[in-house]
Design an enzyme around this catalytic site. Structure first.
Site, short mmCIF file in Angstrom:
data_model
loop_
_atom_site.label_atom_id
_atom_site.label_comp_id
_atom_site.label_asym_id
_atom_site.label_seq_id
_atom_site.Cartn_x
_atom_site.Cartn_y
_atom_site.Cartn_z
N HIS A 7 0.91 -1.37 -0.01
CA HIS A 7 -0.05 0.10 0.06
C HIS A 7 0.93 1.40 -0.09
O HIS A 7 1.77 1.26 0.91
CB HIS A 7 -0.92 0.03 1.15
CG HIS A 7 -1.78 -1.15 1.18
ND1 HIS A 7 -3.13 -0.63 0.82
CD2 HIS A 7 -1.89 -2.32 1.84
CE1 HIS A 7 -4.01 -1.96 0.99
NE2 HIS A 7 -3.20 -2.96 1.39
N GLU A 198 -8.22 -12.03 6.48
CA GLU A 198 -7.32 -11.09 7.23
C GLU A 198 -8.29 -11.01 8.47
O GLU A 198 -7.71 -11.60 9.56
CB GLU A 198 -6.81 -9.97 6.54
CG GLU A 198 -5.79 -9.21 7.48
CD GLU A 198 -5.59 -7.94 6.83
OE1 GLU A 198 -4.77 -7.29 7.32
OE2 GLU A 198 -6.42 -7.30 6.24
#
Length: 322
Positions: A7, A198
């Site tokens: 990211h 996740e």
């Protein structure tokens, strides 16, 4: 080396955030770059994924101008080149950089300029961009997400934007509710990855597959469902695993309990990634070292994971016409 899951907003240099904040007149709640670095990095472990994500707040305040976005993208490419990487896909949510009036198109163009400049400066480096749609249930998020898809479809012809993602609070917003969004992504011819498994369980991964995900971001909860593990292996669906981040966010209870070895041995196409280089204080080289030391991966196995990543690269697939 190849990385599929990193990211932009979680990988800015603290020195850059410090300088951008001064240039943009942003008051920081710290008195030095070192204090800022501490604030931008997540503890090990975090109390929750929410605590981990809170470390992005300062960075995002500085990613509201074209200059900041272009610089951040360029420097991330520069850091990757210095590490010896040759292929990477950087992801970001254009809608998160529109707070001061930029359009998603302006945001995306600025990031494209940054990665192009990186590739011009470091010819051995090839970079792609994945645009993130965000989980949410309000009309504004839905509108932003539709705009993100349209932008990705328009920009993919330029050879840098290579796919879309779904990110955000997985445990709050069920993956299945984004079926229509990803049906549209498929109709637009976009490559698709989804954060799943996740902060939620195997059912989230199943739903991501139903939505047409070609890769799964993290996916570590898959180990709790033997049938899902077999499905992933048989369909050759790659997992974008981020060991250090998974421990920090409590996606796994501890490093010793991380399922990467079991997933790999079961035939799942596991790939190694950083997630957020600054927030997790990591590099791809460190992730490889952890894989070796904590799970006994040998050179041939590390190489196989590298091959999985290269084969799964949306950027490479676009080049090869897949």
């Amino acid at each position: 080396m190849t990385e599929l899951h990193v990211h932009l907003d979680g990988s800015l240099r603290p020195e850059t955030v410090w300088e951008l904040a001064r240039e943009q007149g942003i008051a920081l709640p710290v008195r030095s770059v070192e204090e800022l670095r501490t604030q931008m990095q997540a503890p090990v472990p975090c109390g929750s994924l929410g605590e981990y994500l809170s470390r992005f707040a300062v960075s995002m305040t500085c990613l509201q101008t074209e200059e900041g976005l272009e610089r951040g993208a360029f420097e991330l490419g520069e850091d990757m080149a210095a590490e010896g990487m040759d292929l990477a896909e950087i992801r970001f949510a254009p809608q998160y950089s529109t707070r001061q009036g930029l359009s998603q198109e302006q945001v995306t163009e600025a990031v494209i300029r940054g990665v192009r400049r990186s590739m011009d400066t470091y010819p051995g480096l090839r970079l792609g961009l994945i645009l993130c749609c965000m989980r949410g249930d309000d009309r504004e998020t839905e509108r932003f997400n539709q705009e993100t898809l349209e932008l990705a479809a328009a920009f993919q012809k330029g050879g840098v934007v290579c796919g879309v993602d779904l990110a955000g609070a997985e445990e709050v917003y069920d993956t299945g509710r984004f079926r229509e969004l990803f049906s549209r992504a498929e109709r637009l011819g976009l490559k698709r990855t989804i954060h799943a498994g996740e902060a939620a369980g195997p059912e989230s991964v199943w739903k991501a597959l139903e939505l047409g995900a070609m890769r799964i971001g993290h996916g570590v909860a898959s180990i709790r469902d033997e049938r899902l593990v077999r499905e992933l292996a048989e369909r050759k669906i790659p997992l974008e695993v981020c060991i250090v981040s998974n421990v920090q966010t409590k996606a796994v209870p501890s490093l010793a309990e991380h399922p990467i070895r079991r997933l790999f041995d079961a035939g799942v196409r596991v790939t190694l990634n950083t997630d957020n280089r600054t927030v997790s204080d990591t590099t791809l080289s460190r992730e490889i070292q952890v894989a070796r030391e904590a799970f006994g991966f040998i050179d041939q196995e590390i190489q196989r994971m590298e091959e999985y990543a290269r084969e799964a690269s949306f950027l490479r697939q676009a080049r090869d016409g897949n």
